[in-house]
Motif scaffolding. Structure first.
Motif, PDB file in Angstrom:
ATOM      1  N   ARG A  44       0.645  42.475  27.231  1.00 17.87           N
ATOM      2  CA  ARG A  44       1.269  42.713  28.418  1.00 17.87           C
ATOM      3  C   ARG A  44       0.510  42.626  29.788  1.00 17.87           C
ATOM      4  O   ARG A  44      -1.134  43.342  29.721  1.00 17.87           O
ATOM      5  CB  ARG A  44       1.682  44.422  28.300  1.00 17.87           C
ATOM      6  N   ARG A  46       0.565  43.954  33.853  1.00 20.00           N
ATOM      7  CA  ARG A  46       0.894  44.523  34.935  1.00 20.00           C
ATOM      8  C   ARG A  46      -0.208  45.164  35.840  1.00 20.00           C
ATOM      9  O   ARG A  46      -0.723  45.090  35.996  1.00 20.00           O
ATOM     10  CB  ARG A  46       2.000  46.296  34.312  1.00 20.00           C
ATOM     11  N   THR A  58      -4.384  44.646  39.195  1.00 19.61           N
ATOM     12  CA  THR A  58      -3.136  43.631  37.697  1.00 19.61           C
ATOM     13  C   THR A  58      -3.989  43.755  36.753  1.00 19.61           C
ATOM     14  O   THR A  58      -5.180  43.794  35.986  1.00 19.61           O
ATOM     15  CB  THR A  58      -3.520  41.759  37.873  1.00 19.61           C
ATOM     16  N   VAL A  99       0.151  39.417  38.742  1.00 19.05           N
ATOM     17  CA  VAL A  99       1.159  38.960  37.936  1.00 19.05           C
ATOM     18  C   VAL A  99       1.784  37.705  37.250  1.00 19.05           C
ATOM     19  O   VAL A  99       1.105  37.002  35.884  1.00 19.05           O
ATOM     20  CB  VAL A  99       2.008  40.337  37.532  1.00 19.05           C
ATOM     21  N   MET A 103       0.718  35.472  33.628  1.00 19.55           N
ATOM     22  CA  MET A 103       0.887  35.081  32.942  1.00 19.55           C
ATOM     23  C   MET A 103       1.267  34.222  32.462  1.00 19.55           C
ATOM     24  O   MET A 103       0.716  32.946  31.010  1.00 19.55           O
ATOM     25  CB  MET A 103       3.159  35.566  33.389  1.00 19.55           C
ATOM     26  N   ARG A 115       5.691  40.272  30.971  1.00 21.38           N
ATOM     27  CA  ARG A 115       5.622  41.984  32.143  1.00 21.38           C
ATOM     28  C   ARG A 115       5.649  42.770  31.482  1.00 21.38           C
ATOM     29  O   ARG A 115       6.886  43.748  30.840  1.00 21.38           O
ATOM     30  CB  ARG A 115       6.122  40.553  33.412  1.00 21.38           C
TER      31      ARG A 115
END
Length: 118
Positions: A44, A46, A58, A99, A103, A115
């Motif tokens: 995850r 964020r 982040t 982010v 990712m 996210r």
């Protein structure tokens, strides 16, 4: 040789520092090796500003790596973003809003990344 208060060997001139639990040299000690955290297999990512005086970071969490492997991934992600950061409490913190970049990088390395948060 130094003895620990509980009677265990703390330091040996032959082996260096000793683990107080298993009494083996720290290099060969397996009792304190951090096991990879169990999770759902989803990494995850964020963006967070709370508790950081308005500065955004982040946060990458849920990576099923432990110890040196997590530090190496953190170093690689910091270099990819061209910024600083740290690895704390099993999470990678990268300074700034990265982010989308993180990712994409994690998915390129084969991780399932989502996210998280707003």
């Amino acid at each position: 040789m130094k003895k620990h208060a509980s009677g265990g060997l703390v330091y040996s001139t032959e082996h260096g520092r000793m683990c107080p639990a298993c009494r083996a040299p720290l290099d060969a000690c397996a009792c304190q090796a951090a096991a990879a955290p169990a999770g759902d297999g989803i990494v995850r990512v964020r963006h967070e500003t709370k508790g950081r005086k308005g500065k955004g970071v982040t946060v990458v969490s849920g990576v099923p790596l432990a110890g040196g492997e997590l530090l190496a991934l953190g170093k690689q992600l910091k270099a990819r973003c061209g910024t600083g950061g740290t690895v704390k409490d099993g999470q990678i913190e990268i300074q700034g809003e990265h982010v989308a970049l993180l990712m994409a990088e994690l998915q390129k390395q084969g991780w399932t990344a989502k996210r998280s948060g707003g």
